[in-house]
Design a protein around this motif. Structure first.
Motif, PDB file in Angstrom:
ATOM      1  N   TYR A  20     -19.605 -10.932  -6.226  1.00 24.02           N
ATOM      2  CA  TYR A  20     -19.453 -12.292  -5.536  1.00 24.02           C
ATOM      3  C   TYR A  20     -21.329 -12.769  -5.775  1.00 24.02           C
ATOM      4  O   TYR A  20     -22.188 -12.278  -6.015  1.00 24.02           O
ATOM      5  CB  TYR A  20     -19.429 -11.713  -3.704  1.00 24.02           C
ATOM      6  CG  TYR A  20     -18.418 -10.840  -3.785  1.00 24.02           C
ATOM      7  CD1 TYR A  20     -17.354 -11.784  -3.661  1.00 24.02           C
ATOM      8  CD2 TYR A  20     -17.903  -9.639  -3.184  1.00 24.02           C
ATOM      9  CE1 TYR A  20     -16.141 -10.667  -3.803  1.00 24.02           C
ATOM     10  CE2 TYR A  20     -16.645  -8.688  -3.191  1.00 24.02           C
ATOM     11  CZ  TYR A  20     -15.839  -9.698  -2.971  1.00 24.02           C
ATOM     12  OH  TYR A  20     -14.436  -8.966  -2.844  1.00 24.02           O
ATOM     13  N   CYS A  21     -21.105 -14.084  -5.523  1.00 24.69           N
ATOM     14  CA  CYS A  21     -22.108 -15.328  -5.351  1.00 24.69           C
ATOM     15  C   CYS A  21     -23.147 -14.681  -4.653  1.00 24.69           C
ATOM     16  O   CYS A  21     -23.020 -13.743  -3.394  1.00 24.69           O
ATOM     17  CB  CYS A  21     -21.658 -16.342  -5.132  1.00 24.69           C
ATOM     18  SG  CYS A  21     -20.072 -17.295  -6.003  1.00 24.69           S
ATOM     19  N   CYS A  24     -22.553 -14.311  -0.242  1.00 25.46           N
ATOM     20  CA  CYS A  24     -21.124 -14.744   0.071  1.00 25.46           C
ATOM     21  C   CYS A  24     -21.181 -13.710   0.615  1.00 25.46           C
ATOM     22  O   CYS A  24     -21.501 -12.868   1.235  1.00 25.46           O
ATOM     23  CB  CYS A  24     -20.459 -14.171  -1.148  1.00 25.46           C
ATOM     24  SG  CYS A  24     -18.489 -13.895  -0.344  1.00 25.46           S
ATOM     25  N   HIS A  26     -17.998 -11.891   1.868  1.00 31.90           N
ATOM     26  CA  HIS A  26     -16.986 -11.043   1.275  1.00 31.90           C
ATOM     27  C   HIS A  26     -17.535  -9.156   1.072  1.00 31.90           C
ATOM     28  O   HIS A  26     -16.912  -8.739   2.169  1.00 31.90           O
ATOM     29  CB  HIS A  26     -16.087 -10.991  -0.453  1.00 31.90           C
ATOM     30  CG  HIS A  26     -15.354 -11.963   0.252  1.00 31.90           C
ATOM     31  ND1 HIS A  26     -13.723 -11.521   1.175  1.00 31.90           N
ATOM     32  CD2 HIS A  26     -15.161 -13.369  -0.420  1.00 31.90           C
ATOM     33  CE1 HIS A  26     -13.440 -13.838   0.688  1.00 31.90           C
ATOM     34  NE2 HIS A  26     -13.886 -14.108  -0.353  1.00 31.90           N
ATOM     35  N   CYS A  54     -11.030 -15.223  -4.130  1.00 32.61           N
ATOM     36  CA  CYS A  54     -12.089 -14.470  -4.788  1.00 32.61           C
ATOM     37  C   CYS A  54     -12.691 -13.111  -4.371  1.00 32.61           C
ATOM     38  O   CYS A  54     -12.744 -11.946  -5.277  1.00 32.61           O
ATOM     39  CB  CYS A  54     -13.245 -15.040  -4.067  1.00 32.61           C
ATOM     40  SG  CYS A  54     -13.796 -16.590  -5.052  1.00 32.61           S
ATOM     41  N   ASN A 124     -13.405 -18.882   4.978  1.00 31.83           N
ATOM     42  CA  ASN A 124     -14.244 -19.134   4.507  1.00 31.83           C
ATOM     43  C   ASN A 124     -14.598 -21.031   4.248  1.00 31.83           C
ATOM     44  O   ASN A 124     -15.159 -21.580   3.704  1.00 31.83           O
ATOM     45  CB  ASN A 124     -15.042 -18.864   3.008  1.00 31.83           C
ATOM     46  CG  ASN A 124     -14.094 -18.817   2.113  1.00 31.83           C
ATOM     47  OD1 ASN A 124     -13.155 -19.636   1.796  1.00 31.83           O
ATOM     48  ND2 ASN A 124     -14.482 -17.548   1.483  1.00 31.83           N
ATOM     49  N   GLY A 128     -11.876 -20.813  -2.399  1.00 29.04           N
ATOM     50  CA  GLY A 128     -13.524 -20.082  -3.021  1.00 29.04           C
ATOM     51  C   GLY A 128     -13.319 -19.523  -4.346  1.00 29.04           C
ATOM     52  O   GLY A 128     -13.268 -20.610  -5.659  1.00 29.04           O
ATOM     53  N   CYS A 215     -19.124 -19.785   2.052  1.00 30.04           N
ATOM     54  CA  CYS A 215     -18.920 -19.286   0.275  1.00 30.04           C
ATOM     55  C   CYS A 215     -20.318 -20.711   0.311  1.00 30.04           C
ATOM     56  O   CYS A 215     -20.023 -21.915  -1.106  1.00 30.04           O
ATOM     57  CB  CYS A 215     -17.877 -20.190   0.939  1.00 30.04           C
ATOM     58  SG  CYS A 215     -17.561 -20.631  -1.536  1.00 30.04           S
ATOM     59  N   PRO A 216     -20.940 -20.004  -0.199  1.00 32.86           N
ATOM     60  CA  PRO A 216     -22.524 -21.007  -0.210  1.00 32.86           C
ATOM     61  C   PRO A 216     -22.091 -21.664  -1.785  1.00 32.86           C
ATOM     62  O   PRO A 216     -22.454 -23.206  -1.669  1.00 32.86           O
ATOM     63  CB  PRO A 216     -23.994 -20.018  -0.894  1.00 32.86           C
ATOM     64  CG  PRO A 216     -23.208 -18.859  -0.113  1.00 32.86           C
ATOM     65  CD  PRO A 216     -21.818 -18.484   0.089  1.00 32.86           C
ATOM     66  N   THR A 217     -21.702 -21.867  -2.414  1.00 32.29           N
ATOM     67  CA  THR A 217     -20.766 -21.856  -4.027  1.00 32.29           C
ATOM     68  C   THR A 217     -20.159 -23.193  -3.771  1.00 32.29           C
ATOM     69  O   THR A 217     -20.597 -23.964  -4.619  1.00 32.29           O
ATOM     70  CB  THR A 217     -20.267 -20.922  -5.040  1.00 32.29           C
ATOM     71  OG1 THR A 217     -21.666 -19.973  -5.087  1.00 32.29           O
ATOM     72  CG2 THR A 217     -20.292 -21.236  -6.392  1.00 32.29           C
ATOM     73  N   ASN A 218     -19.181 -23.848  -2.894  1.00 33.88           N
ATOM     74  CA  ASN A 218     -18.513 -24.310  -2.810  1.00 33.88           C
ATOM     75  C   ASN A 218     -19.083 -25.092  -1.803  1.00 33.88           C
ATOM     76  O   ASN A 218     -18.592 -25.856  -1.879  1.00 33.88           O
ATOM     77  CB  ASN A 218     -17.084 -23.939  -3.113  1.00 33.88           C
ATOM     78  CG  ASN A 218     -16.828 -23.368  -4.269  1.00 33.88           C
ATOM     79  OD1 ASN A 218     -16.213 -23.706  -5.702  1.00 33.88           O
ATOM     80  ND2 ASN A 218     -15.810 -21.575  -3.842  1.00 33.88           N
TER      81      ASN A 218
HETATM   82  S1  SF4 Z   1     -16.842 -18.860  -4.860  1.00 27.93           S
HETATM   83 FE1  SF4 Z   1     -17.623 -18.585  -2.442  1.00 27.93          FE
HETATM   84  S2  SF4 Z   1     -15.996 -16.697  -1.318  1.00 27.93           S
HETATM   85 FE2  SF4 Z   1     -16.347 -16.782  -3.464  1.00 27.93          FE
HETATM   86  S3  SF4 Z   1     -18.070 -15.130  -3.881  1.00 27.93           S
HETATM   87 FE3  SF4 Z   1     -18.514 -16.881  -4.872  1.00 27.93          FE
HETATM   88  S4  SF4 Z   1     -19.293 -17.543  -2.514  1.00 27.93           S
HETATM   89 FE4  SF4 Z   1     -17.761 -15.663  -2.112  1.00 27.93          FE
END
Ligand code: SF4
Ligand SMILES: Cc1ncc(C[n+]2csc(CCOP(=O)(O)OP(=O)(O)O)c2C)c(N)n1
Ligand SMILES: [Mg+2]
Lengths: 253, 356
Positions: A20-21, A24, A26, A54, A124, A128, A215-218
């Motif tokens: 996971y990022c 995240c 999860h 994810c 989220n 993701g 979901c910080p990344t997205n």
């Molecule tokens: S994309 Fe979003 S949901 Fe998927 S692992 Fe990264 S932070 Fe978590």
């Protein structure tokens, strides 16, 4: 300087780094489910139904017997498990795209039938895994890779409030929405997860818990910003609360 | 029940009885004609036999309920007809990969599209080529009588568990709907040992077990596919067919399922007129009984494939005899019910006029 562990790893969480990022949640959701099942000594009779998102490698992180359901179908697969193994503890773990879009029929019908399963629903507000596309739970105005101008309610609809919708179905014994963004909410989440399993164990119906997660990344945010975003933007659309909790001794047919 | 113990049942009921007698623990299905007698029978009789019946919300839900039940090691099945079977394909692919045994019945109906509810063999390709995405095969059994529908359904579970694979029973509207006497065997509960070392039961005193079909780590998917290929090759031992009056035949018709029965009637009529024709009826469609077909060709007999489609199994017949011989083809189409007269004429034309 000596290190002090804030908490120990519960045995059902595998000793392996996750994919996971940073930031995240999860992983937080995984751990809370495992902590409950370990605390109640249920791990050895648990069968987990994983989904596509994810968290697809959930079976690498939680050491329960597992079956991977195709995208959206986990409540059907869990139905099959539970109907032939009524003495097992069965739960699904699903994202918002999985549960509220492609799998909408399966969750509605499993809930309506009152399958004695627990559904852990991680919302989220994006897809993701596939790179941040619009989800059925994306906020109005939220920019995603497939709603570049922001989700438009008049053409793309408003986000589905699954915990409320599911609570309206007869077979559901418990339905709640909680968040994973601060200590107070984590305590509520722990309680909700417990109740979502207790109603299954008592044979009262489906236990459903929706976890608002980052979901910080997205979202294109830092982990801290993402946590603040849950409070400032997501909870106003997805209010926290218990939407159904049937009496502890309520019967079932 | 008659004095000799035989009972008079529809093909769909025979399938249901075969499954229950094989120790079925879970049936999950969605209504579609011409197989509705199966879920109807199951809803009444399976709970009495100690199994679970669920009317699913769709064929996708049905097959994924089968996946869940089967992953625990229980004998589980679903049934449907052509359009519904199309909807299940994603999960067949998952189950073939995660090596989850189950039985799926397809009582084919006319197609393509919504087609009609009459008989068809239009799903031969779909059934024998795996049907879903990816590189996999599943055994396919094609009964032609109600007795065989009962027997092969029972056996399908044994094959499914022996190879840990989905197995398809490929019938059609004629088989599902016709009534015939059958002899029902003694019910035999499933042997718990058959799934003891892989079924999901909770990870008690052992490592967790995982039914999965995602393999992203370098080289792992290749290794999975190598194992699957070896299994598909080992399934060749299942190949089986019936031959009828082939010994002295100059021309052998290759035909399967209920259509082969109509062909049999035509062959009897032609024999009565002194024409030397016979029938080879594949009972397993995958694996295809290629050796048996090739053996007939090697004896110098001519081949005619008859199907109730535009020509699907004929590909397998031609592959079986590639380099030795060829097969003529006669196809009747979905939308009509073929008659012995039509097939009689087609066989006679092939015999007297050579390949057409
Ligand atoms: S994309 Fe979003 S949901 Fe998927 S692992 Fe990264 S932070 Fe978590
Ligand atoms: C049948 C099918 N359609 C599409 C996909 C691609 N896909 C994989 S994950 C996913 C979305 C997952 O989103 P969500 O359920 O919200 O989980 P998250 O990754 O956000 O946790 C999609 C569309 C797939 N695997 N299978
Ligand atoms: Mg999501």
């Amino acid at each position: 300087m000596s290190e002090t562990l804030a908490f120990t790893r519960t045995p059902s969480v595998a000793e392996t780094p996750t994919h996971y990022c940073p930031g995240c949640q999860h992983g937080v959701a995984h751990r809370m489910v495992a902590e409950y099942l370990d605390a109640e000594n249920l791990a050895e009779k648990t069968i987990m139904v994983t989904s596509i998102g994810c968290s697809v490698f959930l079976y690498n992180y939680l050491r329960f017997d597992s079956v991977e359901a195709p995208h959206g179908r986990a409540p059907a697969t869990a139905t099959g498990v539970k109907r032939v193994s009524p003495d097992k503890v069965v739960f699904t773990y699903q994202g918002d795209g999985d549960l509220a879009s492609i799998g909408m029929a399966e969750i509605m019908h499993a809930a309506n039938r009152g399958e004695r399963i627990t559904v852990v629903f991680v919302n989220n507000t994006v897809y993701g895994m596939t790179g941040g596309q619009m989800a059925p739970t994306t906020l109005v105005g939220q920019k995603t890779t497939t709603s570049p101008a922001g989700r438009c309610a008049s053409t793309e609809g408003a986000p589905f409030r699954m915990a409320e919708i599911v609570a309206g179905l007869g077979g559901v014994a418990f339905s709640a929405r909680v968040a994973l963004n601060n200590v107070k909410h984590l305590a509520q989440a722990r309680k909700a997860i417990r109740r979502a399993f207790e109603v299954q164990l008592a044979g009262q119906g489906m236990g459903f818990v929706e976890l608002l997660a980052t979901c910080p990344t997205n979202w294109k945010m830092t982990p801290v910003q993402a946590n603040e975003h849950i409070e400032a933007a997501i909870i106003p659309t997805f209010p926290l609360g218990v939407f159904k909790d049937i009496a502890k001794n309520a019967g079932a047919c | 029940m008659s004095a000799d113990g035989r009972i008079f049942v529809k093909g769909n009921e025979a399938v249901s009885m075969g499954a229950i007698d094989a120790g079925l623990k879970g049936y999950f299905g969605y209504p579609i004609t011409p197989q509705n007698e199966i879920p109807e029978y199951m809803s009444l009789h399976l709970p009495k036999a100690g199994g679970a019946f669920v009317q699913a919300e769709s064929e996708m839900a049905a097959i994924n309920m089968v996946l869940g039940a089967a992953a625990t090691g229980a004998r589980a099945m679903t049934s449907s007809s052509s359009p519904g079977v199309s909807l299940m394909q994603e999960s067949f692919s998952y189950m073939a990969t995660s090596e989850t045994p189950c039985v799926v019945v397809n009582m084919m109906r006319g197609g393509p599209g919504l087609g009609d509810i009459n008989t068809s063999q239009g799903d031969y390709y779909q059934a024998t080529r795996g049907g879903g995405h990816g590189d996999y095969r599943t055994p396919v059994l094609a009964p032609s009588t109600c007795q065989e529908a009962y027997d092969l359904t029972r056996e399908a579970f044994d094959i499914a568990f022996r190879f840990r694979t989905p197995v398809m029973i490929l019938g059609d509207a004629i088989l599902g709907q016709m009534k015939e006497p059958i002899t029902r065997g003694v019910p035999r509960p499933a042997d718990p040992a058959e799934s003891a070392d892989w079924g999901l039961s909770g990870a008690k005193g052992r490592e967790q077990r995982i039914f999965r079909s995602l393999f992203l780590a370098e080289g792992v998917l290749t290794a999975v596919n190598q194992r699957l290929r070896a299994k598909f090759e080992a399934m060749a031992s299942l190949a089986r067919c019936e031959t009828f009056m082939t010994e002295d035949a100059e021309l052998v018709v290759v035909s399967f399922g209920s259509i082969a029965r109509i062909v049999k009637s035509s062959i009897r009529k032609l024999r009565a007129r002194g024409l030397k024709v016979g029938l080879l009826r594949p009972i397993t469609l995958f694996p295809f009984p290629a050796e048996a077909v090739a053996a007939v060709a090697r004896q110098g007999k001519r081949l005619l494939t008859i199907e109730h489609n535009m020509g699907q199994m004929v590909d397998d017949v031609r592959l079986a005899v590639c380099g030795i011989a060829d097969s003529a083809f006669h196809g009747t189409l979905s939308g009509t019910i073929p008659t012995p007269d039509e097939y009689e004429a087609a066989i006679e034309a092939a015999l007297t006029g050579g390949s057409k």
